[in-house]
Design a protein around this motif. Sequence first.
Motif, PDB file in Angstrom:
ATOM      1  N   ALA C 149       0.828  -1.209   0.000  1.00  0.00           N
ATOM      2  CA  ALA C 149       0.000   0.000   0.000  1.00  0.00           C
ATOM      3  C   ALA C 149       0.859   1.255   0.000  1.00  0.00           C
ATOM      4  O   ALA C 149       0.571   2.231  -0.689  1.00  0.00           O
ATOM      5  N   PHE C 157      -5.450   5.512   2.140  1.00  0.00           N
ATOM      6  CA  PHE C 157      -5.234   4.133   2.584  1.00  0.00           C
ATOM      7  C   PHE C 157      -6.539   3.572   3.099  1.00  0.00           C
ATOM      8  O   PHE C 157      -7.219   4.221   3.895  1.00  0.00           O
ATOM      9  N   THR C 189      -6.513   8.081   5.937  1.00  0.00           N
ATOM     10  CA  THR C 189      -6.657   6.653   6.171  1.00  0.00           C
ATOM     11  C   THR C 189      -8.040   6.335   6.723  1.00  0.00           C
ATOM     12  O   THR C 189      -8.505   7.010   7.648  1.00  0.00           O
TER      13      THR C 189
END
Lengths: 309, 293, 362
Positions: C149, C157, C189
Amino acid sequence: MTVTEQRPAEIVPRQPASAGREGWIRRAPLLPALIFTIIVTQLPFLFTIYYSLQSWNLVRPGSAQFVGLDNYVKVFTDSQFRGVAVNTVVLTAGAVLISMVLGLAFALLLDRQFRGRGFVRTLLITPFLITPVAAALLWKTVLFDPTYGLINFVLSPFGAGQTDWISAFPLTSVMVALVWQWTPFMMLLTLAGLQSQPHDVLEAARVDGAGSFAIFREVTLPHLRRFIELGIVLGAIYLVNTFDAIYMMTQGGPGTASANLPFYIYQRAFLGFDIGQSAAMGVVVVIATIIVSTFALRLIFRSFQTEEG
Amino acid sequence: MAAPTTERPASTGDTRELAPARRGNRAGPALLTVLTWIVGIGFFFPILWMVLTAFKKEADAYTSPPSLFFTPTLEQFETVFSSGIGPYLLNSLFATVMSTVFVLLLAVPAAYAVSLRPVKKTQDVLFFFISTKMLPVVAAIVPIYVVVNNIGMLDNIWTLVVLYTAMNLPIAVWMMRSFFQEVPKELLEAASMDGASLWRSMREVVLPVVSPGIAATSLICVIFAWNEFFFAVNLTAATAATVPVFLVGFITSEGLYFAKLCAAATMCALPVVVAGWIAQNKLVQGLSFGAVK
Amino acid sequence: MADVVFDQASRVYTAGAKPAVNRLDLEIAEGEFVVLVGPSGSGKSTALRMLAGLEEIDDGEIRIGGRNMVGVPSRDRDIAMVFQNYALYPNKTVGDNMAFPLKMRGVDKATQQEKVRAAADILGLTDYLDRKPKALSGGQRQRVAMGRAIVREPQVFLMDEPLSNLDAKMRVSTRTEIAAMQRRLGVTTVYVTHDQVEAMTMGDRVALLADGKLQQFDTPADLYDKPANAFVAGFIGSPAMNLFTLPVSAEGVRIGSSELRLPREVQSRISGDRVTLGIRPEQWGVANGDGGASAGGVKAQVDVVEELGSDAYLYAHLDDDAQTAVVVRTAGRSGARRGDQIVLTPTSDELHLFDPESGDRL
């Protein structure tokens, strides 16, 4: 506070803009196999039905003419056909059941830890791999030969020295050869079943005080049920088409004593050249098979369901 | 049914050794092991005998009681070769390899379509494939013979290639499907998130994962195609006949000479026996249409 | 890097069925670490997969950096995801796994190598680049998935329960590593978990979902101190908050036969004749029941004592109503025993009151 309020409008799944096209793209990889199978395996049956309504002998070109259901009437009044149908059922059912019982026994023997287990398993599956024609030849000559065969040699101390097995018991001899070839298949199937048993359940049963036999009856056998059913269905699918062994060992004889339907139809078509009647027999066999296999398919379907469930 | 057919951890065997209460019962397992060995050897014995006989002189093959000790000879194999098994072997090889290649070309995409990206009616299509295996071949042989005869393809090896492809296709579709189903869905999702197109994720991610399955499927198809006799004997003659047909013809031309026949039978069976030994762990999966792993 | 907006985003699998995600509204700022938490079936994973492009957005919109994502395939969204079971390509080495997203984007070999090496450095995977995933431990696989990633340098993310396949100890250390790495990289994220400890310790903000609906979206502290409704109150905190639905009296609420006095300020917020009262285990004062009960306290009998070292949890039932259980957190080594009589008094003014019908905070 961010609690959302429910709007009255119902949410419906959004259709992708190209749903139809997308569906065809997904289906495309399936189509060649599907079309090929339909053409090669389904189309001939339509022809079979057509031929079954004709009186047509291959050695007399141009003899084909429409006779309606005449061929079917002949099939159902043919006492040989009935005998052969009975042979087929006896041969298939006998071979399937005996090899299942033996296969289960062998699987139980193999489902233990011992020295050389993989090797013994390899030995046991080999009969299944032998080319059926070669296997039938092996039984006909090296094993069943009245004078030099191994079977008579092994049995000679018991006073059964000179029996010509194939002449005396043609159908049974064929069945023995088939059982020898198919026991490994049943064994592999039930062995896979035995090994898929969750270990902790067996341990739980042992902790609960069950003996080996009780564990087998109460835990193992119910678990194996689906594998045994599957083995019987698959074994029947393959064995009902038995041809090689009969062709090699007995040629269906004496008379039609050891002929099954595939061999009998073959005889009618390629030795008797009677296309119309062999086609009619084919249709009858297909209808009988459809009746049996709708039942069988349901069994299989259940097996696959539990697998995916 | 997620458990693979691999050997179980040795726990049961080991704990038994440690349990003092069982010590008096040692003879039981040993006896079972001996019995298993006897059964295994007994079942295999006809094959062993066939191979042994193939190395005998005819005179050694016809003895009563059967002789176990003899001077091995390659004489019988030489006879088999000189009687022209070569073209038959080539025909078998060609029909087997070509049909297996075609089966894979058709079955892999089809199995992919019904497993990883299923569409509606997938189940029906799958059971259609199985149902073709249920219909007796013999009911189709008459029209197949007539059609093949009319288009001048009798005694042509390509006829067998087509028929063997159709014969093995259902098994291959089901078997490949069961292998595709073992590919974690996340792997494809990860690939698409990593920017791979459908084709690239197929080539770079899915195919390497299912390649052992493709190998096993090929071996199963090879076994069935090589062993096939019914179509071969009815649709071929001098030019396109395969090894099983040779075996039958060999009896008629050479008579019942045990040693020669055993040599021929051994040569006929050997390739697929070896293929089967290699594929034995996947054999069940293939034969049960992937229902059992 | 980009902000992420869920604007009435919904997912329904079949028309007429209960939506898996029901009109979700979230505004996630650039560089923020947001945790989606909830019980199983709450729709948290579905919400993440909608953002990932693995599930259809049936209604509403999801925007990444202002761009509407409806109909945009995953590979065009510039996001990276860490899966629960890592989804490593089993036939590729660690290095090739990490390089794969770069390769798919046509990045040249040298740059690929350089970025993979840099990521491997951060994650301590340098020695394992030539190994296949099969030869790695669970924790190492998890880090490879993280590495795959990171090398992408994506806008967002996504992490779907990335720690749930690790053992307890590993989970705690990796938790800290992921949080630290996210702060350093500063990439927006979205992290899904069912574990409230992960939610509370990792997220800048936490979105709690239940039944496909957003219950509350707040900082961990506010989620704990000011739960928006009884569900949030019961979900966050361990042991769970004590929740009682009680009749209202003149100066407080009746609990069994005794009366629990409430501060006037609290009392003033009650409107009906019943109310759901929430008291966290640490908000009880405990007195010995034999030594003369202080007025307004609740008498209870201890059933179980869980001694944890630093704290102890007392599980008790009310004297007047054995059906009503109560959990109390006290200092460790308090000496309480099973069968002890105790008197409980709320020590804090921060008691939680909820509408007994709707569950909403009063």
